[in-house]
Scaffold this motif. Structure first.
Motif, PDB file in Angstrom:
ATOM      1  N   ARG A  36      27.368  33.397  40.752  1.00 15.85           N
ATOM      2  CA  ARG A  36      26.519  34.463  41.282  1.00 15.85           C
ATOM      3  C   ARG A  36      25.605  35.070  40.235  1.00 15.85           C
ATOM      4  NH1 ARG A  36      30.405  33.176  44.179  1.00 15.85           N
ATOM      5  NH2 ARG A  36      30.480  33.577  46.415  1.00 15.85           N
ATOM      6  N   CYS A  37      25.833  34.730  38.979  1.00 16.74           N
ATOM      7  CA  CYS A  37      25.027  35.276  37.880  1.00 16.74           C
ATOM      8  C   CYS A  37      23.999  34.261  37.402  1.00 16.74           C
ATOM      9  CB  CYS A  37      25.939  35.691  36.717  1.00 16.74           C
ATOM     10  SG  CYS A  37      27.036  37.054  37.114  1.00 16.74           S
ATOM     11  N   ASP A  38      23.601  33.360  38.255  1.00 16.99           N
ATOM     12  CA  ASP A  38      22.605  32.337  37.909  1.00 16.99           C
ATOM     13  C   ASP A  38      22.960  31.601  36.629  1.00 16.99           C
ATOM     14  OD1 ASP A  38      21.024  32.909  40.146  1.00 16.99           O
ATOM     15  OD2 ASP A  38      19.980  34.510  39.083  1.00 16.99           O
ATOM     16  N   LEU A  47      31.355  40.686  33.315  1.00 19.32           N
ATOM     17  CA  LEU A  47      31.867  41.096  34.621  1.00 19.32           C
ATOM     18  C   LEU A  47      33.308  40.647  34.818  1.00 19.32           C
ATOM     19  CD1 LEU A  47      28.725  40.504  36.867  1.00 19.32           C
ATOM     20  CD2 LEU A  47      29.624  42.683  36.010  1.00 19.32           C
ATOM     21  N   THR A  48      33.675  39.504  34.254  1.00 20.60           N
ATOM     22  CA  THR A  48      35.060  39.046  34.323  1.00 20.60           C
ATOM     23  C   THR A  48      35.961  40.030  33.576  1.00 20.60           C
ATOM     24  OG1 THR A  48      34.406  36.727  34.524  1.00 20.60           O
ATOM     25  CG2 THR A  48      36.650  37.156  33.746  1.00 20.60           C
ATOM     26  N   GLN A  49      35.518  40.457  32.406  1.00 17.13           N
ATOM     27  CA  GLN A  49      36.290  41.429  31.639  1.00 17.13           C
ATOM     28  C   GLN A  49      36.435  42.732  32.431  1.00 17.13           C
ATOM     29  OE1 GLN A  49      34.463  42.686  27.961  1.00 17.13           O
ATOM     30  NE2 GLN A  49      36.394  43.447  27.161  1.00 17.13           N
ATOM     31  N   GLU A  50      35.344  43.216  33.001  1.00 14.89           N
ATOM     32  CA  GLU A  50      35.402  44.437  33.802  1.00 14.89           C
ATOM     33  C   GLU A  50      36.364  44.281  34.975  1.00 14.89           C
ATOM     34  OE1 GLU A  50      31.587  45.964  35.045  1.00 14.89           O
ATOM     35  OE2 GLU A  50      30.706  45.546  33.081  1.00 14.89           O
ATOM     36  N   THR A  51      36.369  43.096  35.577  1.00 16.72           N
ATOM     37  CA  THR A  51      37.252  42.831  36.717  1.00 16.72           C
ATOM     38  C   THR A  51      38.708  42.964  36.323  1.00 16.72           C
ATOM     39  OG1 THR A  51      35.637  41.364  37.758  1.00 16.72           O
ATOM     40  CG2 THR A  51      37.948  41.062  38.385  1.00 16.72           C
ATOM     41  N   PHE A  52      39.088  42.325  35.224  1.00 14.13           N
ATOM     42  CA  PHE A  52      40.496  42.381  34.828  1.00 14.13           C
ATOM     43  C   PHE A  52      40.897  43.761  34.323  1.00 14.13           C
ATOM     44  CE2 PHE A  52      40.123  37.809  35.188  1.00 14.13           C
ATOM     45  CZ  PHE A  52      41.316  37.513  35.847  1.00 14.13           C
ATOM     46  N   LEU A  66      49.163  42.426  48.533  1.00 12.83           N
ATOM     47  CA  LEU A  66      49.853  41.378  49.271  1.00 12.83           C
ATOM     48  C   LEU A  66      49.481  39.983  48.794  1.00 12.83           C
ATOM     49  CD1 LEU A  66      49.620  42.896  52.853  1.00 12.83           C
ATOM     50  CD2 LEU A  66      51.536  42.987  51.226  1.00 12.83           C
ATOM     51  N   ASP A  67      48.232  39.801  48.416  1.00 16.91           N
ATOM     52  CA  ASP A  67      47.762  38.472  48.002  1.00 16.91           C
ATOM     53  C   ASP A  67      46.930  38.638  46.731  1.00 16.91           C
ATOM     54  OD1 ASP A  67      47.389  35.778  48.062  1.00 16.91           O
ATOM     55  OD2 ASP A  67      46.395  35.736  50.019  1.00 16.91           O
ATOM     56  N   PRO A  68      47.519  38.481  45.562  1.00 21.99           N
ATOM     57  CA  PRO A  68      46.888  38.849  44.287  1.00 21.99           C
ATOM     58  C   PRO A  68      45.571  38.141  43.963  1.00 21.99           C
ATOM     59  CG  PRO A  68      49.234  38.534  43.986  1.00 21.99           C
ATOM     60  CD  PRO A  68      48.906  38.072  45.364  1.00 21.99           C
ATOM     61  N   ILE A  69      45.464  36.849  44.232  1.00 19.73           N
ATOM     62  CA  ILE A  69      44.246  36.143  43.833  1.00 19.73           C
ATOM     63  C   ILE A  69      43.047  36.606  44.663  1.00 19.73           C
ATOM     64  CG2 ILE A  69      43.131  33.903  43.534  1.00 19.73           C
ATOM     65  CD1 ILE A  69      45.400  34.605  41.473  1.00 19.73           C
ATOM     66  N   PRO A  70      43.122  36.621  45.987  1.00 17.28           N
ATOM     67  CA  PRO A  70      41.984  37.167  46.745  1.00 17.28           C
ATOM     68  C   PRO A  70      41.694  38.622  46.382  1.00 17.28           C
ATOM     69  CG  PRO A  70      43.404  35.907  48.197  1.00 17.28           C
ATOM     70  CD  PRO A  70      44.121  36.022  46.874  1.00 17.28           C
ATOM     71  N   TRP A  71      42.735  39.374  46.068  1.00 19.82           N
ATOM     72  CA  TRP A  71      42.558  40.774  45.666  1.00 19.82           C
ATOM     73  C   TRP A  71      41.710  40.873  44.409  1.00 19.82           C
ATOM     74  CZ3 TRP A  71      45.131  42.949  41.236  1.00 19.82           C
ATOM     75  CH2 TRP A  71      44.954  44.325  41.093  1.00 19.82           C
ATOM     76  N   VAL A  72      42.034  40.083  43.383  1.00 18.36           N
ATOM     77  CA  VAL A  72      41.286  40.174  42.125  1.00 18.36           C
ATOM     78  C   VAL A  72      39.877  39.596  42.301  1.00 18.36           C
ATOM     79  CG1 VAL A  72      42.004  38.032  40.961  1.00 18.36           C
ATOM     80  CG2 VAL A  72      41.569  40.092  39.616  1.00 18.36           C
ATOM     81  N   VAL A  73      39.709  38.618  43.178  1.00 19.59           N
ATOM     82  CA  VAL A  73      38.362  38.099  43.449  1.00 19.59           C
ATOM     83  C   VAL A  73      37.526  39.160  44.176  1.00 19.59           C
ATOM     84  CG1 VAL A  73      37.028  36.341  44.694  1.00 19.59           C
ATOM     85  CG2 VAL A  73      39.043  35.668  43.363  1.00 19.59           C
ATOM     86  N   ARG A  74      38.152  39.953  45.038  1.00 20.86           N
ATOM     87  CA  ARG A  74      37.428  41.067  45.687  1.00 20.86           C
ATOM     88  C   ARG A  74      36.986  42.089  44.647  1.00 20.86           C
ATOM     89  NH1 ARG A  74      41.232  40.458  49.637  1.00 20.86           N
ATOM     90  NH2 ARG A  74      42.486  42.185  48.856  1.00 20.86           N
ATOM     91  N   ILE A  75      37.831  42.353  43.664  1.00 22.56           N
ATOM     92  CA  ILE A  75      37.434  43.256  42.583  1.00 22.56           C
ATOM     93  C   ILE A  75      36.225  42.669  41.862  1.00 22.56           C
ATOM     94  CG2 ILE A  75      38.109  44.256  40.359  1.00 22.56           C
ATOM     95  CD1 ILE A  75      40.983  44.427  41.452  1.00 22.56           C
ATOM     96  N   ALA A  76      36.249  41.356  41.604  1.00 18.79           N
ATOM     97  CA  ALA A  76      35.109  40.687  40.951  1.00 18.79           C
ATOM     98  C   ALA A  76      33.853  40.842  41.797  1.00 18.79           C
ATOM     99  CB  ALA A  76      35.420  39.207  40.714  1.00 18.79           C
ATOM    100  N   ARG A  77      33.991  40.643  43.099  1.00 21.00           N
ATOM    101  CA  ARG A  77      32.830  40.804  43.988  1.00 21.00           C
ATOM    102  C   ARG A  77      32.279  42.220  43.893  1.00 21.00           C
ATOM    103  NH1 ARG A  77      34.708  40.234  49.482  1.00 21.00           N
ATOM    104  NH2 ARG A  77      35.096  42.447  49.276  1.00 21.00           N
ATOM    105  N   ASN A  78      33.160  43.199  43.883  1.00 25.77           N
ATOM    106  CA  ASN A  78      32.714  44.587  43.772  1.00 25.77           C
ATOM    107  C   ASN A  78      32.022  44.849  42.441  1.00 25.77           C
ATOM    108  OD1 ASN A  78      33.762  45.100  46.310  1.00 25.77           O
ATOM    109  ND2 ASN A  78      35.670  45.947  45.527  1.00 25.77           N
ATOM    110  N   LYS A  79      32.538  44.273  41.370  1.00 22.60           N
ATOM    111  CA  LYS A  79      31.897  44.432  40.053  1.00 22.60           C
ATOM    112  C   LYS A  79      30.509  43.790  40.052  1.00 22.60           C
ATOM    113  CE  LYS A  79      35.041  46.812  38.142  1.00 22.60           C
ATOM    114  NZ  LYS A  79      34.765  48.219  37.843  1.00 22.60           N
TER     115      LYS A  79
END
Length: 173
Positions: A36-38, A47-52, A66-79
């Motif tokens: 998404r960052c071209d 953004l990965t650092q900010e996500t974690f 409930l589902d950690p991987i989709p959860w952290v990917v949603r955080i990435a999307r929000n970042k």
């Protein structure tokens, strides 16, 4: 090893659990952001650092997941969305500055040309220009805000102005 909610709740107290979570989540988060960052590696890394960091903060607060991987990917999307919003806001601010400097008799086409020219100024240069000319910060303050030396910031500003001028001339044809 797939990360479960049980493992997520103990991530901060169990280095092996955190390593398992991070090992599984990192390629997905980074890949998501890089696409998404071209392909801008430094932005995807930031953004990965900010996500974690945000994920760890949520885990510390005891957030049930409930589902950690989709959860952290949603955080990435929000970042990523936050980054885009900041970038667009900075771009609009900078455009207003450039428009204010244009003569009042300049046509709408001129303002559109300025906007188009600004879109092709690299983000780091746009940010420096925005902080300097829109927000009125000194070069030293811009350097501090961007985490660069004064010399590097002066160079960034010079390149940004030159890129904008060149793009603007090209737009005006």
């Amino acid at each position: 090893m797939a990360v479960t909610n049980r493992a997520l709740s103990g991530l901060l107290s169990d280095p092996e659990a955190f390593t398992a979570f991070y090992t599984e989540a990192l390629p997905r988060v980074y890949g998501y952001l890089l696409s998404r960052c071209d392909g801008t590696v430094s932005l995807a890394e930031d953004l990965t650092q900010e996500t974690f960091l945000a994920a760890v903060a949520e885990i510390k607060r005891g957030r049930p997941v409930l589902d950690p991987i989709p959860w952290v990917v949603r955080i990435a999307r929000n970042k990523f969305v936050d980054h885009v919003r900041r970038s667009l806001r900075d771009e609009r601010k900078l455009l207003k500055v450039w428009q204010a400097r244009e003569s009042t008799s300049e046509s709408r086409d001129g303002r559109e040309s300025a906007l188009n020219a600004l879109r092709f100024v690299p983000l780091s240069q746009r940010a420096a220009l925005s902080l300097r000319y829109q927000d009125g910060l000194s070069v030293a303050e811009v350097a501090t805000a961007l985490g660069r030396s004064i010399h590097a910031t002066e160079s960034l500003l010079a390149r940004g102005k030159e890129t904008f001028r060149r793009n603007y001339r090209d737009e005006r044809g």
